[in-house]
Structures are given as C-alpha cells and as structure tokens.
Design a protein around this motif. Sequence first.
Motif, PDB file in Angstrom:
ATOM      1  N   ALA A   1      -8.645  11.971  -8.876  1.00  0.00           N
ATOM      2  CA  ALA A   1      -8.199  10.610  -9.217  1.00  0.00           C
ATOM      3  C   ALA A   1      -6.699  10.601  -9.501  1.00  0.00           C
ATOM      4  CB  ALA A   1      -8.966  10.106 -10.437  1.00  0.00           C
ATOM      5  N   GLU A   2      -6.197  11.637 -10.156  1.00  0.00           N
ATOM      6  CA  GLU A   2      -4.760  11.709 -10.432  1.00  0.00           C
ATOM      7  C   GLU A   2      -3.951  11.864  -9.150  1.00  0.00           C
ATOM      8  OE1 GLU A   2      -4.619  14.923 -13.205  1.00  0.00           O
ATOM      9  OE2 GLU A   2      -4.895  13.606 -14.944  1.00  0.00           O
ATOM     10  N   VAL A   3      -4.509  12.552  -8.157  1.00  0.00           N
ATOM     11  CA  VAL A   3      -3.821  12.657  -6.860  1.00  0.00           C
ATOM     12  C   VAL A   3      -3.794  11.289  -6.190  1.00  0.00           C
ATOM     13  CG1 VAL A   3      -3.694  13.860  -4.662  1.00  0.00           C
ATOM     14  CG2 VAL A   3      -4.647  15.031  -6.636  1.00  0.00           C
ATOM     15  N   CYS A   4      -4.912  10.557  -6.243  1.00  0.00           N
ATOM     16  CA  CYS A   4      -4.955   9.215  -5.662  1.00  0.00           C
ATOM     17  C   CYS A   4      -3.943   8.295  -6.337  1.00  0.00           C
ATOM     18  CB  CYS A   4      -6.352   8.619  -5.791  1.00  0.00           C
ATOM     19  SG  CYS A   4      -7.628   9.416  -4.804  1.00  0.00           S
ATOM     20  N   GLU A   5      -3.864   8.397  -7.674  1.00  0.00           N
ATOM     21  CA  GLU A   5      -2.889   7.583  -8.407  1.00  0.00           C
ATOM     22  C   GLU A   5      -1.470   7.906  -7.942  1.00  0.00           C
ATOM     23  OE1 GLU A   5      -1.811   6.674 -13.073  1.00  0.00           O
ATOM     24  OE2 GLU A   5      -2.083   8.748 -12.417  1.00  0.00           O
ATOM     25  N   LEU A   6      -1.161   9.196  -7.793  1.00  0.00           N
ATOM     26  CA  LEU A   6       0.172   9.597  -7.360  1.00  0.00           C
ATOM     27  C   LEU A   6       0.445   9.156  -5.926  1.00  0.00           C
ATOM     28  CD1 LEU A   6       2.778  11.061  -8.097  1.00  0.00           C
ATOM     29  CD2 LEU A   6       1.722  13.199  -7.335  1.00  0.00           C
ATOM     30  N   ALA A   7      -0.586   9.202  -5.071  1.00  0.00           N
ATOM     31  CA  ALA A   7      -0.425   8.734  -3.694  1.00  0.00           C
ATOM     32  C   ALA A   7      -0.078   7.249  -3.675  1.00  0.00           C
ATOM     33  CB  ALA A   7      -1.699   8.998  -2.892  1.00  0.00           C
ATOM     34  N   GLY A   8      -0.754   6.460  -4.528  1.00  0.00           N
ATOM     35  CA  GLY A   8      -0.442   5.038  -4.594  1.00  0.00           C
ATOM     36  C   GLY A   8       0.956   4.787  -5.129  1.00  0.00           C
ATOM     37  N   TRP A   9       1.332   5.528  -6.157  1.00  0.00           N
ATOM     38  CA  TRP A   9       2.648   5.328  -6.774  1.00  0.00           C
ATOM     39  C   TRP A   9       3.776   5.711  -5.812  1.00  0.00           C
ATOM     40  CZ3 TRP A   9       4.488   2.551 -10.449  1.00  0.00           C
ATOM     41  CH2 TRP A   9       5.751   2.821 -10.985  1.00  0.00           C
ATOM     42  N   THR A  10       3.636   6.833  -5.121  1.00  0.00           N
ATOM     43  CA  THR A  10       4.692   7.249  -4.195  1.00  0.00           C
ATOM     44  C   THR A  10       4.714   6.354  -2.953  1.00  0.00           C
ATOM     45  OG1 THR A  10       3.220   8.945  -3.250  1.00  0.00           O
ATOM     46  CG2 THR A  10       4.750   9.644  -4.986  1.00  0.00           C
ATOM     47  N   ALA A  11       3.554   5.790  -2.573  1.00  0.00           N
ATOM     48  CA  ALA A  11       3.542   4.820  -1.472  1.00  0.00           C
ATOM     49  C   ALA A  11       4.347   3.583  -1.872  1.00  0.00           C
ATOM     50  CB  ALA A  11       2.111   4.430  -1.115  1.00  0.00           C
ATOM     51  N   PHE A  12       4.117   3.102  -3.073  1.00  0.00           N
ATOM     52  CA  PHE A  12       4.885   1.957  -3.580  1.00  0.00           C
ATOM     53  C   PHE A  12       6.375   2.270  -3.615  1.00  0.00           C
ATOM     54  CE2 PHE A  12       6.427   0.412  -7.913  1.00  0.00           C
ATOM     55  CZ  PHE A  12       7.041  -0.722  -7.397  1.00  0.00           C
ATOM     56  N   ASP A  13       6.723   3.450  -4.123  1.00  0.00           N
ATOM     57  CA  ASP A  13       8.135   3.825  -4.237  1.00  0.00           C
ATOM     58  C   ASP A  13       8.758   4.083  -2.869  1.00  0.00           C
ATOM     59  OD1 ASP A  13      10.254   4.188  -6.106  1.00  0.00           O
ATOM     60  OD2 ASP A  13      10.188   6.341  -5.729  1.00  0.00           O
ATOM     61  N   SER A  14       7.908   4.300  -1.866  1.00  0.00           N
ATOM     62  CA  SER A  14       8.397   4.491  -0.502  1.00  0.00           C
ATOM     63  C   SER A  14       8.496   3.169   0.258  1.00  0.00           C
ATOM     64  CB  SER A  14       7.470   5.439   0.272  1.00  0.00           C
ATOM     65  OG  SER A  14       7.424   6.711  -0.335  1.00  0.00           O
ATOM     66  N   GLY A  15       8.229   2.064  -0.439  1.00  0.00           N
ATOM     67  CA  GLY A  15       8.286   0.762   0.211  1.00  0.00           C
ATOM     68  C   GLY A  15       7.044   0.425   1.006  1.00  0.00           C
ATOM     69  N   LEU A  16       5.895   0.993   0.599  1.00  0.00           N
ATOM     70  CA  LEU A  16       4.638   0.770   1.328  1.00  0.00           C
ATOM     71  C   LEU A  16       3.559   0.246   0.374  1.00  0.00           C
ATOM     72  CD1 LEU A  16       4.626   4.133   3.325  1.00  0.00           C
ATOM     73  CD2 LEU A  16       5.364   1.902   4.167  1.00  0.00           C
ATOM     74  N   PRO A  17       3.786  -0.910  -0.252  1.00  0.00           N
ATOM     75  CA  PRO A  17       2.807  -1.409  -1.223  1.00  0.00           C
ATOM     76  C   PRO A  17       1.452  -1.702  -0.596  1.00  0.00           C
ATOM     77  CG  PRO A  17       4.394  -3.114  -0.666  1.00  0.00           C
ATOM     78  CD  PRO A  17       4.921  -1.839  -0.079  1.00  0.00           C
ATOM     79  N   GLY A  18       1.436  -2.041   0.682  1.00  0.00           N
ATOM     80  CA  GLY A  18       0.169  -2.334   1.329  1.00  0.00           C
ATOM     81  C   GLY A  18      -0.744  -1.129   1.432  1.00  0.00           C
ATOM     82  N   THR A  19      -0.171   0.065   1.476  1.00  0.00           N
ATOM     83  CA  THR A  19      -0.991   1.280   1.527  1.00  0.00           C
ATOM     84  C   THR A  19      -1.256   1.845   0.131  1.00  0.00           C
ATOM     85  OG1 THR A  19       0.913   2.766   1.766  1.00  0.00           O
ATOM     86  CG2 THR A  19      -0.017   1.844   3.785  1.00  0.00           C
ATOM     87  N   ALA A  20      -0.561   1.308  -0.866  1.00  0.00           N
ATOM     88  CA  ALA A  20      -0.741   1.821  -2.233  1.00  0.00           C
ATOM     89  C   ALA A  20      -2.062   1.354  -2.838  1.00  0.00           C
ATOM     90  CB  ALA A  20       0.429   1.370  -3.114  1.00  0.00           C
ATOM     91  N   LEU A  21      -2.455   0.106  -2.578  1.00  0.00           N
ATOM     92  CA  LEU A  21      -3.634  -0.454  -3.232  1.00  0.00           C
ATOM     93  C   LEU A  21      -4.915   0.342  -2.975  1.00  0.00           C
ATOM     94  CD1 LEU A  21      -3.275  -4.340  -3.113  1.00  0.00           C
ATOM     95  CD2 LEU A  21      -3.196  -2.831  -5.089  1.00  0.00           C
TER      96      LEU A  21
END
Length: 342
Positions: free
Chosen positions: A170-190
């Motif tokens: 779950a912590e890896v999934c959270e980090l994947a979402g956070w780094t997706a957002f920080d990479s300008g990919l909010p659509g893939t973060a959710l």
Amino acid sequence: MSELLDRFELDEAVERQYRLGEAAERAGRLREAAVHFRVAADQRLGDGAVRLARVLFVLGEEAEAVRWCEAAVADGFPEAEELIRENSQARQRFLEHAARIMVGAPTFDWVPSGVPSRRVSAEVIATRTRALRALDQRYGGIACHTAVLEHLAEVEPMIVVDGSTWTAVAEVCELAGWTAFDSGLPGTALPHFAHALTLARQAENESLIASVLTRAGRMFLHHNAPDDALKAFQLGFVAAHNAWADRCALDDPPQAIAALTTKIGTYGEGRARTLALTALARNHLALGDVAAATEFAENAVASARNLRSSRAEDQLRRLFGEARAAGAFVLAEQVSAGFARS
C-alpha cells in the motif's frame, strides 16, 4: 500540380506526427505525445483531437482538454462527450471509494495481473520504498516515478500470497500516486491512491489511510478542485482520529472507549468490527468493568466466527491473556470457547 504535391507532403507530415504521438503515448511520454497529437488535431486529422484530449486529461490540463473534446464532437466524434463525463466523474468515484473504505465496506475489487516472480518480504519492500521516497523528496517525482512503477510491478503480486505485505505494498501504491502527481500525471495518480486505500483497509492501517487521503486532497487543491479536496481531507481526518484511538487504547481507556464507541457504528460485519469490539473489551477490562468487557468479548467472538484474520486472532489472544491475568475466568473461557469453535 505543385499545390497537390505540397498538400500531399503536408498530409504525410501530419500523419507522421500522429504516429509519433501514438508511440510516445505507449511509452508513457505523455507531454511529448500531446505535442504530436496537437499538430494532428490542429490539422483535423482523424481522431487527433480525441487522442489529444485524452492525454490532456491525464496531464491535468482539463480546460484545454474540454476545448478539444468540443472540437472533436463538432468534427463528428461523439465519443469525446463521454470522455468529458468520465473525467468529471473520476474524482467522484475515488471519493466514493474512500467513503466505502471508511465504513469498512468490502472494497477488494482488483487483483494484480501477474503472479510473484519471487517471494519478497514486507521488510524488503519497505526498505526499497524508503529509498525511493528519499529520492522523491530530494530530486522530485519525475526523477523516480519510473523506478517506483518498476518497484510496484515487482511487489504488487505479493498481496495475493502474503497478507503480511499489504501495508508495505500500500505504501508503494501511495508513492506511485504521489510521484505521478508530481510528474504532472494526476489522471494516473488516482488509481494508485485507490489501490493504496484498499490495501490499507485490508491491513486496518488507519494512519496510512489518513496519509493517502491527505495526499489526494493536496492533489485536488493543486488542480483547482477545492470541494473535492475538502471531502478528501474530511475523510482523512476521520481516519487520523481512528488511528489516534487505536494508539491510545489501553494507554487511556476512558478516551479509547469513547472514541471506539463512536467508531464502531461505522463498521459493518468483518475484521474492522471484530477489532473494535475486542479493543472495547480490553479497555473495559483495564478499567475493571468485567461485565461490560464480557459483553463486548461475546460480540467480538461472534463477529470473528467466519473471519480468517491473524490480526484479529492476535487481539483476541491478548484479551484472553489479560482476562486470565485479571482473574476474569468466565471472560477468558468465553474467548477460549470462541477459538475452539473456529
């Protein structure tokens, strides 16, 4: 003749831009894909406007994406209207999922696409995640998002074969979402945040649920969705309060009982309810109220009857040991009989 040749060369160049956009999108280079698709859309090549809008939605460029959807509809691509609806509903679906998480409803609605290539322990997963999180904090999400996705692809299948890895994955999934957002990919973060919530609930990790919802709320704020951000923060506050109640159990029994009594009403049948009932029994026993402890223990044992959870069993065993130590032998026998039936 010259005009026809020029037109042919222009069409060929635009077609090449469309193909380059497809290749960039497949490779995950979405900003590059948007550049190529924009050329195709400007020249009204096929569904170039639809492809551009889809990429822009993932990048969080909603206003421009909607404009291109409207242009696509005008050019005879009605599916672009559905694209607008899907995007507008994405945050709502996430918040509905989060709300179900908070009331303990069944939410495990996805499984990894593969099987583990090798066994990875929760400790190993967490160590790698900490290293990637340090990279994110020092260099930003773009620098490590790909590495986080590779880490996730390797460890996510472990959730099927080893429940002790739920929090770590779950912590890896959270980090994947956070780094997706920080990479300008909010659509893939959710989707990553949603998977993190699901696994955190399976592990009954209220602190992690609060963390995920807080990060999602910050992303919503960044992309000008304050109402959705507020809903995420409110749900995160409830999770944080629950986490506090879990931590203060037995350290401050009166406060723990007050918090747990409020909390238990939000749970349906399942592990969350069993854990809360057991915690209430333990805290009442700590205050010397054996009658109340026995009543809650009886309910906890009944709730656990069809449950397969090592965590719930561990908590009941602690209650059993505390009951024996306190001389509450009727209570201890009740818990012991529950184990015998299971």
